[in-house]
Design a protein around this motif. Sequence first.
Motif, PDB file in Angstrom:
ATOM      1  N   LYS A   2       0.835  -1.194   0.000  1.00 29.41           N
ATOM      2  CA  LYS A   2       0.000   0.000   0.000  1.00 29.41           C
ATOM      3  C   LYS A   2       0.871   1.246   0.000  1.00 29.41           C
ATOM      4  O   LYS A   2       1.773   1.393   0.824  1.00 29.41           O
ATOM      5  N   ILE A   3       0.597   2.150  -0.944  1.00 34.59           N
ATOM      6  CA  ILE A   3       1.334   3.395  -1.083  1.00 34.59           C
ATOM      7  C   ILE A   3       0.411   4.560  -0.781  1.00 34.59           C
ATOM      8  O   ILE A   3      -0.699   4.639  -1.327  1.00 34.59           O
ATOM      9  N   LEU A   4       0.853   5.460   0.098  1.00 32.52           N
ATOM     10  CA  LEU A   4       0.097   6.679   0.355  1.00 32.52           C
ATOM     11  C   LEU A   4       0.504   7.746  -0.653  1.00 32.52           C
ATOM     12  O   LEU A   4       1.690   8.038  -0.816  1.00 32.52           O
ATOM     13  N   VAL A  27      -3.221   1.683  -3.543  1.00 25.99           N
ATOM     14  CA  VAL A  27      -3.024   3.107  -3.276  1.00 25.99           C
ATOM     15  C   VAL A  27      -4.090   3.613  -2.317  1.00 25.99           C
ATOM     16  O   VAL A  27      -5.273   3.307  -2.461  1.00 25.99           O
ATOM     17  N   VAL A  28      -3.643   4.409  -1.348  1.00 28.16           N
ATOM     18  CA  VAL A  28      -4.573   5.176  -0.526  1.00 28.16           C
ATOM     19  C   VAL A  28      -4.225   6.645  -0.732  1.00 28.16           C
ATOM     20  O   VAL A  28      -3.065   7.041  -0.686  1.00 28.16           O
ATOM     21  N   ASP A  74      -0.054  -0.066   8.029  1.00 25.67           N
ATOM     22  CA  ASP A  74       0.778  -0.781   7.052  1.00 25.67           C
ATOM     23  C   ASP A  74       1.375   0.157   6.007  1.00 25.67           C
ATOM     24  O   ASP A  74       2.096  -0.297   5.115  1.00 25.67           O
ATOM     25  N   VAL A  75       1.103   1.456   6.110  1.00 29.36           N
ATOM     26  CA  VAL A  75       1.660   2.417   5.161  1.00 29.36           C
ATOM     27  C   VAL A  75       3.042   2.870   5.634  1.00 29.36           C
ATOM     28  O   VAL A  75       3.173   3.452   6.710  1.00 29.36           O
ATOM     29  N   HIS A 119       9.851   4.911   3.106  1.00 24.64           N
ATOM     30  CA  HIS A 119      10.267   5.442   1.805  1.00 24.64           C
ATOM     31  C   HIS A 119       9.457   6.698   1.514  1.00 24.64           C
ATOM     32  O   HIS A 119       8.232   6.703   1.688  1.00 24.64           O
ATOM     33  N   PHE A 120      10.146   7.735   1.039  1.00 33.93           N
ATOM     34  CA  PHE A 120       9.482   9.029   0.853  1.00 33.93           C
ATOM     35  C   PHE A 120       9.913   9.637  -0.467  1.00 33.93           C
ATOM     36  O   PHE A 120      11.107   9.839  -0.717  1.00 33.93           O
TER      37      PHE A 120
END
Length: 341
Positions: A2-4, A27-28, A74-75, A119-120
């Motif tokens: 899941k990727i924010l 994706v959220v 979980d993000v 990760h950013f």
Amino acid sequence: MKILVTGGLGFIGSHTVVELQNKGFDVVIIDNLSNSSESVLKGIVAITGKEPQFEKLDLREKASVQTFFKKHNDVSSVIHFAASKAVGESVKNPLLYYENNIASLIYLLQELQEKTEAHFIFSSSCTVYGQADEMPIDESAPIKPAMSPYGNTKQIGEEIISDVAKMSSINAILLRYFNPIGSHPSAEIGELPIGVPQNLVPFITQTGIGLRKELMVYGNDYPTVDGTCIRDYIHVVDLAKAHVVALERLLENKNEDKVEIFNLGTGIGSSVLEVISSFEKVSGKPFPYKIVDRREGDVTMAYASTDKANTILGWKTASSLDQAMESAWNWEQKIRKNNFQ
């Protein structure tokens, strides 16, 4: 995984969500809808066949950010677009820009630094270079005093991320992009500014469709080929794909430093009058504009050296200025047709 994606219903954010979902990521989206619309979700679904999770949330509210990360524990990977982005507006209302662009970044990083691995991807800008001494601009160009509060928030943002990464589990990539334009080839999503557009191309397409009377060209006495400012205009789909490539680099632990920096552009500079000419070419109609005085905060010329992104990320742009402009014009015609039916 899941990727924010913050600001995921905005122009660049929505196109990146599409590319992420096409690659199989969950994706959220966080978006406060200050310069976007929830209807963009329909366009994302039409393209990808999948609806991302969506949370309407203002990242300036620290408690709301904390609650989000408790719910979505979980993000640990974030692509951060949510920010105010108009140079002229930032000059008129600097506190809005400092609050919105800096506070939201801090609250996100405070949550991520608690993760064992994070990760950013940061949506930075060529504005961090100010008026560069040499063209094209590469990543080693000096960071000069910002010419606008908007540019300053990007400089400060980069410094904050670098400082936090040194002392935490966060690995980051700062993407300094130039001028995103165009829309998805499906014309299901595109640039949809609320109110008067602050960027050149949507103002051009809105003028072309009859929504605006004419374009004000700010200055024709710059030391350029035709006296108007020069920028590097990159198709938004090319830009979105670069974010996915950068994210995969971090997820696969291929980054060589805790914080890496890449320019994203075409490597080609186009003047305001050349952009107008491109619109006239793809639309087949003359375009009304008027030369007025220069605008505070504008740099004369900025276009990218893309060698680093091409070589290290293995990413290159695929679309020309005319192709990007044509997609923007197709999008404008579609949304106006749908609005008036």
